[in-house]
Design an enzyme around this catalytic site. Structure first.
Site, PDB file in Angstrom:
ATOM      1  N   HIS A  66     -29.602  24.778  -4.652  1.00 53.71           N
ATOM      2  CA  HIS A  66     -29.315  23.368  -4.337  1.00 53.71           C
ATOM      3  C   HIS A  66     -28.027  23.333  -3.516  1.00 53.71           C
ATOM      4  O   HIS A  66     -27.074  24.038  -3.843  1.00 53.71           O
ATOM      5  CB  HIS A  66     -29.154  22.578  -5.641  1.00 53.71           C
ATOM      6  N   ASN A 116     -33.794  28.296  -8.344  1.00 51.84           N
ATOM      7  CA  ASN A 116     -33.761  27.379  -7.205  1.00 51.84           C
ATOM      8  C   ASN A 116     -32.353  27.380  -6.618  1.00 51.84           C
ATOM      9  O   ASN A 116     -31.394  27.747  -7.303  1.00 51.84           O
ATOM     10  CB  ASN A 116     -34.106  25.962  -7.698  1.00 51.84           C
ATOM     11  N   ARG A 132     -40.866  20.426  -3.790  1.00 53.39           N
ATOM     12  CA  ARG A 132     -41.712  19.831  -4.827  1.00 53.39           C
ATOM     13  C   ARG A 132     -41.037  20.025  -6.176  1.00 53.39           C
ATOM     14  O   ARG A 132     -40.429  21.079  -6.409  1.00 53.39           O
ATOM     15  CB  ARG A 132     -43.079  20.526  -4.870  1.00 53.39           C
ATOM     16  N   ARG A 167     -49.884  17.071  -9.891  1.00 49.10           N
ATOM     17  CA  ARG A 167     -48.894  18.123  -9.649  1.00 49.10           C
ATOM     18  C   ARG A 167     -49.219  19.355 -10.486  1.00 49.10           C
ATOM     19  O   ARG A 167     -49.065  20.483 -10.053  1.00 49.10           O
ATOM     20  CB  ARG A 167     -47.516  17.584 -10.026  1.00 49.10           C
ATOM     21  N   ASP A 214     -33.114  19.615 -10.549  1.00 50.86           N
ATOM     22  CA  ASP A 214     -31.803  20.258 -10.326  1.00 50.86           C
ATOM     23  C   ASP A 214     -30.981  20.359 -11.610  1.00 50.86           C
ATOM     24  O   ASP A 214     -29.799  20.018 -11.647  1.00 50.86           O
ATOM     25  CB  ASP A 214     -31.003  19.480  -9.254  1.00 50.86           C
ATOM     26  N   GLY A 256     -36.775  28.232   6.110  1.00 47.48           N
ATOM     27  CA  GLY A 256     -36.778  29.542   5.457  1.00 47.48           C
ATOM     28  C   GLY A 256     -35.585  30.422   5.771  1.00 47.48           C
ATOM     29  O   GLY A 256     -35.707  31.653   5.738  1.00 47.48           O
ATOM     30  N   ASN A 314     -33.050  30.828   3.840  1.00 52.43           N
ATOM     31  CA  ASN A 314     -32.770  31.554   2.586  1.00 52.43           C
ATOM     32  C   ASN A 314     -33.796  32.652   2.356  1.00 52.43           C
ATOM     33  O   ASN A 314     -33.448  33.744   1.902  1.00 52.43           O
ATOM     34  CB  ASN A 314     -32.728  30.587   1.395  1.00 52.43           C
ATOM     35  N   GLU A 323     -24.961  29.909   0.940  1.00 49.71           N
ATOM     36  CA  GLU A 323     -26.270  30.083   0.283  1.00 49.71           C
ATOM     37  C   GLU A 323     -26.828  31.470   0.571  1.00 49.71           C
ATOM     38  O   GLU A 323     -27.378  32.127  -0.303  1.00 49.71           O
ATOM     39  CB  GLU A 323     -27.270  29.027   0.789  1.00 49.71           C
TER      40      GLU A 323
HETATM   41  C1  GRF Z   1     -31.272  24.764   1.411  1.00 49.17           C
HETATM   42  O1  GRF Z   1     -30.173  24.074   1.931  1.00 49.17           O
HETATM   43  C2  GRF Z   1     -31.343  24.625  -0.073  1.00 49.17           C
HETATM   44  O2  GRF Z   1     -30.105  24.389  -0.663  1.00 49.17           O
HETATM   45  C3  GRF Z   1     -32.249  23.443  -0.260  1.00 49.17           C
HETATM   46  O3  GRF Z   1     -33.166  23.504   0.792  1.00 49.17           O
HETATM   47  C4  GRF Z   1     -32.590  24.180   1.888  1.00 49.17           C
HETATM   48  C5  GRF Z   1     -33.553  25.216   2.364  1.00 49.17           C
HETATM   49  O4  GRF Z   1     -33.186  25.742   3.588  1.00 49.17           O
HETATM   50  N1  GRF Z   1     -32.871  23.499  -1.567  1.00 49.17           N
HETATM   51  P1  GRF Z   1     -33.972  26.970   4.203  1.00 49.17           P
HETATM   52  O5  GRF Z   1     -35.437  26.551   4.341  1.00 49.17           O
HETATM   53  O6  GRF Z   1     -33.805  28.142   3.281  1.00 49.17           O
HETATM   54  O7  GRF Z   1     -33.348  27.190   5.538  1.00 49.17           O
END
Ligand code: GRF
Length: 206
Positions: free
Chosen positions: A113, A111, A95, A69, A149, A16, A18, A178
């Site tokens: 990536h 999302n 997921r 799902r 993606d 987490g 992000n 990010e």
């Molecule tokens: C990130 O690197 C993102 O690009 C990918 O999953 C990771 C999540 O990291 N989709 P965090 O849980 O936010 O640290």
């Protein structure tokens, strides 16, 4: 007059970082929205601790309890609707979203990536880019459609690959980017400044 602000939900499976960047951006007033819910498919996700520390409501939905799902996603959507969520932010949510979820939240789910899409899709984006030998990689924030993606790209950031890079060191620098572009994309969305036309997303001025 009271300003109405958008409710957002963040969906996570792991550490987490992000989510934390988005929490910090909301707390500083950079993003004018409320994180009304953090959802996880993993009971032990550290993201849930981060949310609790910030006083945000959390919800763990156990995938084992749902046959398909779509059944699982119906439970997510039911909870998002109950909280009047205007944007669902996938932040390390491991997921693939069903067509049902994507249809319910079309244009309202994003999302991140860790590679420059459309290159290096999937769960090994950082390693695949490194092994391929690219000189530039970096994260992509995109709207979500029902393919992996794949949806329209909102923001990307370039990260240089060093000759002696390890996956860990590269991932660390990608994460730093990010944590800048994900809050920025969320801010642009809640301010109504993202315009989607086909695959192209443009940013309108204030
Ligand atoms: C990130 O690197 C993102 O690009 C990918 O999953 C990771 C999540 O990291 N989709 P965090 O849980 O936010 O640290």
């Amino acid at each position: 007059m009271l300003e109405t602000i958008m409710n957002i939900a963040v969906l996570c499976s792991g550490s987490g970082t992000n989510l934390q960047a988005i929490i910090d951006a909301v707390e500083s007033g950079y993003i004018k929205a409320k994180i009304a819910l953090v959802v996880s498919d993993s009971k032990t996700a550290y993201a849930l601790e981060r949310a609790k520390t910030a006083g945000i409501e959390t919800l763990y939905i156990d995938p084992k309890k749902y046959k398909t799902r779509e059944d699982y996603d119906k439970e997510i959507v039911r909870n998002l609707k109950a909280k009047d969520i205007g944007l669902a932010v996938l932040a390390g949510f491991m997921r693939l979203m069903s067509a049902y979820f994507v249809a319910e939240y079309k244009g309202r789910v994003m999302n991140i990536h860790p590679a420059l899409l459309p290159s290096f899709k999937g769960t090994r984006g950082v390693r695949d880019a490194l092994e391929y030998g690219v000189k530039i990689t970096g994260p992509t924030v995109h709207f979500v459609d029902d393919k992996l993606d794949n949806g329209p790209i909102i923001l990307q950031s370039a990260v240089e690959v060093k000759d002696d890079d390890t996956e860990e060191a590269l991932l660390d620098r990608i994460h730093q980017e990010e944590h800048k572009i994900y809050p920025e994309a969320v801010k642009l969305f809640v301010e109504g400044r993202l315009k989607i036309e086909g695959r192209r997303v443009s940013v309108t001025s204030n």
